[in-house]
Design an enzyme around this catalytic site. Structure first.
Site, PDB file in Angstrom:
ATOM      1  N   GLU A  94      44.610  49.712  38.660  1.00 31.14           N
ATOM      2  CA  GLU A  94      44.339  48.435  38.022  1.00 31.14           C
ATOM      3  C   GLU A  94      43.876  48.644  36.586  1.00 31.14           C
ATOM      4  O   GLU A  94      42.935  49.406  36.354  1.00 31.14           O
ATOM      5  CB  GLU A  94      43.280  47.666  38.823  1.00 31.14           C
ATOM      6  CG  GLU A  94      43.790  47.249  40.203  1.00 31.14           C
ATOM      7  CD  GLU A  94      42.682  47.028  41.228  1.00 31.14           C
ATOM      8  OE1 GLU A  94      41.514  46.886  40.835  1.00 31.14           O
ATOM      9  OE2 GLU A  94      42.997  47.021  42.437  1.00 31.14           O
ATOM     10  N   LEU A 144      46.136  43.740  42.233  1.00 31.50           N
ATOM     11  CA  LEU A 144      44.763  43.993  42.674  1.00 31.50           C
ATOM     12  C   LEU A 144      44.709  44.311  44.171  1.00 31.50           C
ATOM     13  O   LEU A 144      44.314  43.461  44.976  1.00 31.50           O
ATOM     14  CB  LEU A 144      43.902  42.763  42.345  1.00 31.50           C
ATOM     15  CG  LEU A 144      42.422  42.969  42.059  1.00 31.50           C
ATOM     16  CD1 LEU A 144      41.793  41.691  41.543  1.00 31.50           C
ATOM     17  CD2 LEU A 144      41.654  43.560  43.187  1.00 31.50           C
ATOM     18  N   GLU A 202      43.751  47.785  46.332  1.00 33.69           N
ATOM     19  CA  GLU A 202      43.466  49.204  46.484  1.00 33.69           C
ATOM     20  C   GLU A 202      44.250  49.799  47.648  1.00 33.69           C
ATOM     21  O   GLU A 202      44.737  50.933  47.579  1.00 33.69           O
ATOM     22  CB  GLU A 202      41.963  49.419  46.699  1.00 33.69           C
ATOM     23  CG  GLU A 202      41.123  49.258  45.431  1.00 33.69           C
ATOM     24  CD  GLU A 202      40.991  47.832  44.942  1.00 33.69           C
ATOM     25  OE1 GLU A 202      41.306  46.895  45.695  1.00 33.69           O
ATOM     26  OE2 GLU A 202      40.570  47.630  43.788  1.00 33.69           O
ATOM     27  N   GLN A 237      39.360  51.702  40.475  1.00 31.89           N
ATOM     28  CA  GLN A 237      38.562  51.342  39.295  1.00 31.89           C
ATOM     29  C   GLN A 237      37.076  51.704  39.426  1.00 31.89           C
ATOM     30  O   GLN A 237      36.461  52.200  38.482  1.00 31.89           O
ATOM     31  CB  GLN A 237      38.721  49.851  39.026  1.00 31.89           C
ATOM     32  CG  GLN A 237      38.375  49.430  37.634  1.00 31.89           C
ATOM     33  CD  GLN A 237      38.937  48.052  37.327  1.00 31.89           C
ATOM     34  OE1 GLN A 237      38.344  47.047  37.685  1.00 31.89           O
ATOM     35  NE2 GLN A 237      40.082  47.993  36.680  1.00 31.89           N
ATOM     36  N   PHE A 238      36.526  51.428  40.585  1.00 32.45           N
ATOM     37  CA  PHE A 238      35.177  51.888  40.921  1.00 32.45           C
ATOM     38  C   PHE A 238      35.234  52.400  42.364  1.00 32.45           C
ATOM     39  O   PHE A 238      35.876  51.768  43.200  1.00 32.45           O
ATOM     40  CB  PHE A 238      34.153  50.743  40.857  1.00 32.45           C
ATOM     41  CG  PHE A 238      33.789  50.332  39.462  1.00 32.45           C
ATOM     42  CD1 PHE A 238      32.654  50.840  38.842  1.00 32.45           C
ATOM     43  CD2 PHE A 238      34.580  49.426  38.761  1.00 32.45           C
ATOM     44  CE1 PHE A 238      32.322  50.455  37.549  1.00 32.45           C
ATOM     45  CE2 PHE A 238      34.254  49.052  37.473  1.00 32.45           C
ATOM     46  CZ  PHE A 238      33.117  49.559  36.859  1.00 32.45           C
ATOM     47  N   ASP A 277      33.248  52.102  44.615  1.00 32.37           N
ATOM     48  CA  ASP A 277      32.757  51.033  45.485  1.00 32.37           C
ATOM     49  C   ASP A 277      33.883  50.169  46.054  1.00 32.37           C
ATOM     50  O   ASP A 277      33.691  49.498  47.057  1.00 32.37           O
ATOM     51  CB  ASP A 277      31.820  50.119  44.690  1.00 32.37           C
ATOM     52  CG  ASP A 277      30.825  50.878  43.828  1.00 32.37           C
ATOM     53  OD1 ASP A 277      29.629  50.688  44.034  1.00 32.37           O
ATOM     54  OD2 ASP A 277      31.233  51.671  42.954  1.00 32.37           O
ATOM     55  N   ILE A 311      36.922  51.192  47.036  1.00 34.52           N
ATOM     56  CA  ILE A 311      37.942  52.029  47.671  1.00 34.52           C
ATOM     57  C   ILE A 311      38.103  51.708  49.159  1.00 34.52           C
ATOM     58  O   ILE A 311      39.079  52.103  49.785  1.00 34.52           O
ATOM     59  CB  ILE A 311      37.583  53.525  47.484  1.00 34.52           C
ATOM     60  CG1 ILE A 311      38.856  54.379  47.432  1.00 34.52           C
ATOM     61  CG2 ILE A 311      36.619  54.010  48.546  1.00 34.52           C
ATOM     62  CD1 ILE A 311      38.607  55.794  46.925  1.00 34.52           C
ATOM     63  N   HIS A 313      28.660  48.729  41.859  1.00 36.04           N
ATOM     64  CA  HIS A 313      29.295  49.497  40.784  1.00 36.04           C
ATOM     65  C   HIS A 313      28.533  50.798  40.580  1.00 36.04           C
ATOM     66  O   HIS A 313      28.517  51.342  39.480  1.00 36.04           O
ATOM     67  CB  HIS A 313      29.325  48.698  39.470  1.00 36.04           C
ATOM     68  CG  HIS A 313      30.222  47.499  39.478  1.00 36.04           C
ATOM     69  ND1 HIS A 313      29.863  46.314  40.057  1.00 36.04           N
ATOM     70  CD2 HIS A 313      31.477  47.309  38.996  1.00 36.04           C
ATOM     71  CE1 HIS A 313      30.845  45.431  39.917  1.00 36.04           C
ATOM     72  NE2 HIS A 313      31.840  46.011  39.286  1.00 36.04           N
TER      73      HIS A 313
HETATM   74  C1  LIG Z   1      38.424  45.062  45.406  1.00 34.36           C
HETATM   75  C2  LIG Z   1      38.150  45.061  43.942  1.00 34.36           C
HETATM   76  N1  LIG Z   1      38.941  45.757  43.126  1.00 34.36           N
HETATM   77  C3  LIG Z   1      38.706  45.784  41.796  1.00 34.36           C
HETATM   78  C4  LIG Z   1      37.647  45.110  41.269  1.00 34.36           C
HETATM   79  C5  LIG Z   1      37.383  45.138  39.758  1.00 34.36           C
HETATM   80  N2  LIG Z   1      37.647  43.791  39.247  1.00 34.36           N
HETATM   81  C6  LIG Z   1      36.652  42.907  39.074  1.00 34.36           C
HETATM   82  S1  LIG Z   1      37.227  41.400  38.699  1.00 34.36           S
HETATM   83  C7  LIG Z   1      38.819  41.934  38.688  1.00 34.36           C
HETATM   84  C8  LIG Z   1      39.914  40.971  38.377  1.00 34.36           C
HETATM   85  C9  LIG Z   1      39.850  39.766  39.238  1.00 34.36           C
HETATM   86  O1  LIG Z   1      40.843  38.869  38.825  1.00 34.36           O
HETATM   87  P1  LIG Z   1      40.914  37.425  39.454  1.00 34.36           P
HETATM   88  O2  LIG Z   1      40.872  37.507  40.927  1.00 34.36           O
HETATM   89  O3  LIG Z   1      42.089  36.763  38.871  1.00 34.36           O
HETATM   90  O4  LIG Z   1      39.570  36.717  38.998  1.00 34.36           O
HETATM   91  P2  LIG Z   1      39.099  36.382  37.510  1.00 34.36           P
HETATM   92  O5  LIG Z   1      38.209  37.513  37.108  1.00 34.36           O
HETATM   93  O6  LIG Z   1      40.315  36.259  36.665  1.00 34.36           O
HETATM   94  O7  LIG Z   1      38.343  35.107  37.594  1.00 34.36           O
HETATM   95  C10 LIG Z   1      38.893  43.267  39.006  1.00 34.36           C
HETATM   96  C11 LIG Z   1      40.134  44.048  39.093  1.00 34.36           C
HETATM   97  C12 LIG Z   1      36.824  44.415  42.166  1.00 34.36           C
HETATM   98  N3  LIG Z   1      35.747  43.728  41.752  1.00 34.36           N
HETATM   99  N4  LIG Z   1      37.095  44.400  43.486  1.00 34.36           N
END
Ligand SMILES: Cc1ncc(C[n+]2csc(CCOP(=O)(O)OP(=O)(O)O)c2C)c(N)n1
Ligand SMILES: Cc1ncc(C[n+]2csc(CCOP(=O)(O)OP(=O)(O)O)c2C)c(N)n1
Ligand SMILES: [Mg+2]
Ligand SMILES: [Mg+2]
Lengths: 319, 337, 337, 319
Positions: D26, D55, D57, D79-80, D82, D84, D126
């Site tokens: 990601e 998005l 994993e 990405q983190f 946490d 996984i 995180h």
């Molecule tokens: C399972 C997971 N993978 C990666 C992340 C890192 N991350 C945080 S927000 C985000 C994007 C989320 O996009 P969206 O669902 O469209 O929400 P938005 O932030 O656009 O409101 C990512 C990849 C996470 N929080 N949780």
């Protein structure tokens, strides 16, 4: 009753007394569960309370957590512990951390039941002992019974707890023994080990499916050993462990899970942190090897009398 | 849908909605500035999603439960979560509901039925199904709303929850706040289908709505809520808006996108709402001025007030792992303090 | 679809297809009996899914890869996996490709491009996307087929793989063998949507086909395969049949279902295929007799032959954890042997 | 170079030399990764080889496994760490077990990179150090660097391995130090610990983000200690550990992960199984506590100089 019947009897009793208890899982309803632990309960309590769910462990666990946050007391089942990992994020990041991240404003009283371990010719994916994955996760209480009486009493205590419990059922023992088990509800306390047998030469610490193997070996070979059945893996009963080690000065740990970072490592470390000066010999672990679980050769995988005795000799003969 | 929502609600309702949007935007600006000044650690601005959230919030009752996500400040404000508590969370101070344990933007407000936020995106959705099951089982009249982003529709949790909700016909509204980005990934690379169309694959109704249109979002959500309350099962709403700010204060969108919507431009949901409400004779310029300056005053005042609150006591860090503290934690507490 | 598949293929192709179906059915019966006699530990019969699988298999080339599931014996037989190797796997003997490590029904036949089976259902699907990506990246002319049951559509893995496949337009065919049951759960309780309709939510084409109709399945798969080979992306095929046997030898379907399809009845895909091929002038009674008695002979002979093979050496259990054995495993091997 | 640059340089070198290497994750492409480890690589090698994924994993890891089974050498990023866990089934049941279940007929050469650990004010989700979950899983090789030089060399060796590697990057150290790092490819061997500092009184075993903290503490306080940086957590370098323990007879283990079933438990158990007779004092673990990771109070969570010194005193003063 055998262990299956004991568990079934406890679920039945509690469901009769408390309509906030909901069972959910794959094939647990009309089929009564692939190991029959929930047999007859859907007929008695209905499809709303004994839910045959779609094939999604993540959904089962997540849904149960949601129920628990809103006043129900769910008891989800994962058909084999080997299949729990798609729900692992829900377990580690939601179930285990809800109380902490809300400072106790939202809690997750639930008992996540699942059969684990080998001995039924299940191979790589129907034999795993994954207790470490749960035991390492702060916020979870990890419980495993070794006989029908404990199974019922520990399940009862687990269902009383206002925290999430991972309740690991040693499937090999489901029908292995019959025991006198009271019909009515009773408790076997959590966080307390059971001193199954008392002796002076050696402390053997074990749990779940290995308890009968250890007891048989000890009895057959007249080992003069304390045998501690942990019952609760985390938080484990460190006081009972330390007391026994102080008495015997010699320790063996027996479990079926792979050795590296198996429960034995924590038990060993906790002991040598506290009472190394009482030890006359190395702490020895008799465990499954660090390989996946093989089908045809499973009898070589599982700890057995020969290996327990070899370890005992090594410990008792030390120096 | 036959009833005309516009006529059902009185003017005050819209003024309050607009007020919440403005207060949230003001809050956003304040926190972003404070973060740049090093007074706040992190923040995920909501700018651009105010109409979506407040519109949806208008459709809910007090007893309805919300399994929200990290970008839901406008909704929290609209539902009456005290600004103090939002600030306490962001600062992680000793009066934070959660004792300063979570990163900023991970709010909880159980009193207002916000069920708390995890970081792994969309893992609130399965919980929402469980809560909805509980409400249905207890024959309550309440329903559950759960919110998430467009990126979240790719997660396992989305799939698991959508299927469970449909199979058990749960009183649950899935509100996808499609802001067209998941950090740096545009929606076209996230999925090849429109989000609202995903509902059909679960046997659920899917609805698409202009998330910049307060009234439309309100109407669509009200309809889904009514359906849920009437025992007619869940709905997926895709509310399309645009993430005006960066993903978070750690993010630089210049690296990956050229198209933007400027704060205050005529694609901004606040401006669009002003226009709509003025047209409806509900708002006028002096009211707008007053609402905005009042928002400025409140946010500034409260921020300074809450900034003075000390951090939690170190010992609090060891509480709430279990109801009854474990010996390990007791021992570790002894070593650390 | 304009080409008439019927005319493209010669009679021999159909005779071979029918032969594989019969051989598989004979195999099923044999193993179930052997399991009752305690000569085999476990088995998941395929009865009822022969037309689906052989029809799909007919559409594949030799170099195509298959990420299969545990119920794919007919396909394996049709693609030429030696019966010996199926039996070796089921017996877990020393000549098993996988050294007797897996439960019965977890076949592997890398030489025939079957990529091996795990138990957690549908977790082969994400792997199939990766393999399809590799083929596309390497500009190969091959494609990937992945198979799974109706129940498997509820899993996270299904969702993850469907989305990846659509987003990257992979040369991949998803073949859902809808036998209408997932152990005791009927399809109506698994999902509220038709399976083929789930494709649309990913921006993918979905196709439904009568999985008891060999020709129809062949045709539908051939079309999806052609599309994949032409770089036009993935397809989801729902092939509807019926699980005639129990879920596995450990299962008693009488506990949960009353409707069944009897072995040899006129809803049985083998009987249906016989009828169709007779009607097309490809099969006649004496050929059928010969094929069936030949199948009996082969299965009986091979079973007895493979049953004599000893189990793997205990030391083999410690191999293949890593390319280079770890010291822990060496040490543990020393303790155990 | 700092650690981010060292990792980036290795990925760049290898991608240039071998077109079977594919990165996926990601925000790793156009954005260059949230920590910038993959910065510039998509511009150089294209979207096909540096994939900005949806998005999921589970899909990232599963897809990478599939690539690896068919001739590519993927390097997915989570990405983190946490986040996984939704991929945990793929990791435990596919990635780790493919070689075993196919008796080596199908292998999974891949490096699963992910930042882990605290110290960046990330709170519960995180900051996790989940190495136990991987280290307990037979079939995985678990690697973590503690400085830019090792980061590049260990990544290089990991990318050479014909087995799956979980490559844990201590995010707190990403930009903490600059070091002389060769531009060209070089190897730091797997399964080998690094004796960072030599001493006679005490063995301190640590890894990843705690290495600088330990070294600073040892130097500042003139502790006469062997400091072992494990580098590979599993299979760990037991020979180097045993050699040091035989020399000093006193052991401390330092890590940031929660204590119960943290790596320290395995290290402690492995030592007392082998050379308990060489120990003059209890093996002491200085670790994160068994709680989730708090945001505002993270400096109390992480092991620090004070706690390491307290443990050293306890060990050195024993008896
Ligand atoms: C399972 C997971 N993978 C990666 C992340 C890192 N991350 C945080 S927000 C985000 C994007 C989320 O996009 P969206 O669902 O469209 O929400 P938005 O932030 O656009 O409101 C990512 C990849 C996470 N929080 N949780
Ligand atoms: C993740 C997971 N959960 C549960 C199981 C136990 N299980 C084995 S097969 C099966 C049903 C599968 O149904 P379906 O996908 O329809 O395939 P079928 O067996 O009908 O061919 C279940 C629940 C499993 N193998 N994997
Ligand atoms: Mg978004
Ligand atoms: Mg099925």
């Amino acid at each position: 009753m055998n262990m299956v019947q004991a568990l079934n009897s406890e679920l039945d009793l509690r469901m009769g007394a408390d309509d906030s208890i909901i069972l959910l899982g794959e094939d647990i309803g009309i089929d009564g569960g692939v190991f029959r632990v929930t047999d007859g309960l859907q007929a008695k309590y209905g499809q709303e309370r004994v839910m045959d769910t779609p094939l999604e462990e993540l959904g089962i666990v997540g849904m149960a957590i949601g129920m628990a946050t809103t006043g129900l007391r769910p008891v989800p089942e994962i058909q084999f512990q080997d299949f729990i990992y798609t729900a692992f994020d829900q377990i580690v990041n939601q179930m285990a951390k809800m109380r902490y991240r809300t400072a106790g404003r939202i809690t997750v009283p639930m008992v996540l039941r699942t059969p684990y371990g080998g001995g039924i010719r299940g191979g790589l994916y129907h034999s795993q002992s994954g207790e470490t994955y749960f035991a390492h996760t702060a916020g979870l209480t990890v419980v495993t019974p070794s006989n029908p009486y404990d199974a019922k009493g520990l399940l009862s205590s687990s269902m009383d707890l206002n925290d999430p419990v991972v309740f690991l059922e040693p499937k090999r023992l489901y029908r292995a023994q019959k025991a006198d088990v009271p019909e009515e509800d009773y408790k076997v306390p959590l966080r307390k080990a059971n001193l199954v047998r008392s002796g002076d030469d050696l402390t053997i610490i074990t749990y779940g499916s290995m308890v009968p193997t250890v007891i048989q070996t000890v009895e057959k070979n007249s080992l003069d050993a304390d045998v501690l059945d942990l019952r609760t893996l985390v938080p484990m009963d460190i006081d009972s462990i330390v007391a026994s080690v102080k008495k015997t000065g010699r320790v063996m740990i027996v479990h079926e899970a792979p050795r590296t970072l198996g429960m034995g490592s924590e038990i060993s470390a906790a002991i040598s942190e506290r009472v190394i000066e009482y030890l006359y010999a190395p702490i020895v672990r008799v465990t499954g090897p660090d390989t996946p679980f093989p089908y045809r050769l499973e009898e070589y995988y599982l700890p057995n009398e020969r290996r327990i005795l070899a370890a005992a000799r090594k410990i008792l003969d030390f120096r | 849908m036959t009833e005309n929502v516009n006529e059902q609600v009185d003017k005050e309702k819209y003024v309050r909605a607009y007020g919440a949007m403005v207060l949230s935007r003001t809050f956003d600006r304040k926190i972003i500035t404070a973060q740049r000044q090093g007074r706040v650690g992190f923040y995920t601005p909501t700018m651009g999603q105010e109409a979506t959230q407040v519109g949806a919030s208008m459709a809910l009752d007090k007893d309805d439960l919300i399994f929200e996500y990290y970008r839901d400040v406008p909704m929290m404000i609209h539902r009456g979560v005290p600004m103090e508590k939002l600030l306490d969370q962001i600062m992680g101070n000793s009066e934070d509901y959660a004792k300063g344990r979570q990163m900023p933007s991970h709010f909880i407000a159980r009193d207002n039925n916000f069920m708390s936020i995890q970081s792994p995106v969309a893992s609130n959705l399965p919980l929402a199904t469980g809560a909805a099951y509980a409400l249905k089982y207890r024959k309550k009249n309440s329903i559950v709303l759960t919110t998430f982003g467009d990126g979240s529709t790719s997660t396992p949790d989305f799939h698991a929850a959508m299927n469970m909700a449909a199979v058990y016909e749960l009183p649950l509204v899935f509100l996808c706040e499609n802001n067209q980005w998941a950090i740096s990934l545009p929606i076209e690379k996230q999925t090849k289908a429109e989000i609202w169309k995903k509902a059909e694959g679960y046997g659920m109704e899917g609805v698409k709505v202009d998330g910049n249109d307060l009234l439309a979002t309100y109407k669509a959500t009200a309809e889904a809520v009514r359906k849920a309350r009437d025992g007619k099962g869940p709905t997926l709403i895709e509310a399309v808006s645009f993430r005006m700010g960066p993903h978070s204060t750690s993010d630089d969108p210049n690296k990956y996108r050229s198209n933007t919507v400027q704060d205050g431009s005529d694609q901004d949901p606040i401006i669009l709402t002003e226009k709509a409400l003025k047209h409806m004779g509900i708002l006028n310029d002096s009211m707008i001025e007053k609402i905005k300056s009042e928002a400025e005053r409140i946010v500034t005042e409260k921020f300074e007030e809450r900034e003075k609150i000390p951090p939690p006591e170190p010992s609090t860090m060891f509480d709430d792992v279990y109801e009854e503290m474990s010996w390990m934690v007791k021992e570790e507490r002894g070593e650390i303090l």
